[in-house]
Design an enzyme around this catalytic site. Structure first.
Site, mmCIF file in Angstrom:
data_model
loop_
_atom_site.group_PDB
_atom_site.id
_atom_site.type_symbol
_atom_site.label_atom_id
_atom_site.label_comp_id
_atom_site.label_asym_id
_atom_site.label_seq_id
_atom_site.Cartn_x
_atom_site.Cartn_y
_atom_site.Cartn_z
ATOM 1 N N THR A 1 -69.354 12.460 2.863
ATOM 2 C CA THR A 1 -68.188 13.042 2.200
ATOM 3 C C THR A 1 -67.485 11.980 1.366
ATOM 4 O O THR A 1 -67.305 10.846 1.817
ATOM 5 C CB THR A 1 -67.198 13.641 3.217
ATOM 6 O OG1 THR A 1 -67.822 14.748 3.874
ATOM 7 C CG2 THR A 1 -65.934 14.139 2.527
ATOM 8 N N PHE B 1 -64.080 10.800 -0.330
ATOM 9 C CA PHE B 1 -62.633 10.938 -0.185
ATOM 10 C C PHE B 1 -61.953 10.226 -1.349
ATOM 11 O O PHE B 1 -62.428 9.183 -1.809
ATOM 12 C CB PHE B 1 -62.158 10.319 1.131
ATOM 13 C CG PHE B 1 -62.699 10.996 2.358
ATOM 14 C CD1 PHE B 1 -61.968 11.973 3.010
ATOM 15 C CD2 PHE B 1 -63.947 10.653 2.855
ATOM 16 C CE1 PHE B 1 -62.471 12.606 4.142
ATOM 17 C CE2 PHE B 1 -64.460 11.276 3.989
ATOM 18 C CZ PHE B 1 -63.721 12.253 4.628
#
Length: 220
Positions: free
Chosen positions: A176, A178
């Protein structure tokens, strides 16, 4: 690249132990990041000056874009000033003494649930939570061995849960991205390689997206 002054306050959504709190700690290791509540609360805290920087997930290799974040920053009032990418080693966590076979209900963030479709396989009742860490907290507070959370190993440890299954993502390369958002953008420095986030709306006809992005091919 010109850098912003070091922020004094950093916020993230959800409870401590979330992947986003881990990202905030990685981006700003000298500061104590704090929870601001929801994604919208993080945006509002930065926008109104209550916090210098907010950290939010924006994209995942399995689930795609994080719509909540993209919708919040779409108006351009806040700027992306930093990013980090984190491996997401989802685990199934339950209260001490529980077992996977005894679990009937699983709590997690909808994106995390989407990243574990092969494991879930329609076998459980799925309940959305604001973050994966909130899911772990909810399961710990309930104390029901039939409830479990999909969360990080760190969140499981923080809330006193046992890891029932490890690495349950559909793909081990579950990553992921960020981003940190702030009121003031970075100053442009000529000759420095920049990463740009582009948001656009095309017409509803065949080839519209191709026509919109094809010029990028000729301007490297």
């Amino acid at each position: 690249m010109s850098e912003l002054p070091l922020p004094t306050s950093v916020v993230y959504p959800g409870s401590a132990g979330s992947y986003t709190s881990e990202a905030a700690e990685r981006l700003y290791p000298t500061l104590e990041a704090t929870s601001a509540g929801s994604f919208a609360d993080v945006y509002a805290a930065v926008h109104d000056g209550s916090a210098d920087v907010g950290v939010l997930p924006i994209e995942n290799t399995l689930a795609g874009i994080v719509a909540d974040t993209c919708n919040l920053i779409a108006d351009g009032a806040l700027a992306i000033v930093a990013e980090t990418i984190i491996h997401i080693p989802h685990c199934l966590a339950g209260v001490p003494g529980s077992t996977t076979t005894g679990v009937t209900r699983i709590h997690s963030h909808p994106v995390a649930l989407a990243q574990c479709r092969v494991f879930l396989d329609g076998r459980f009742e799925e309940i959305g939570a604001p973050t994966t860490a909130d899911a772990a907290r909810i399961v710990a507070e309930q104390g029901d061995p039939a409830w479990a959370a999909i969360a990080s190993p760190a969140a499981a440890q923080r809330y006193g849960l046992e890891i029932l299954e490890s690495d349950i993502s559909d793909h081990l390369e579950n990553m992921t991205r960020f981003v940190a958002i702030a009121r003031t953008p970075l100053d442009y420095t000529e000759g420095v390689a920049w990463k740009t986030a582009l948001r656009l709306v095309t017409g509803h006809q065949p080839g519209a997206l191709h026509d919109a992005i094809e010029p990028l091919r000729y301007h490297k």
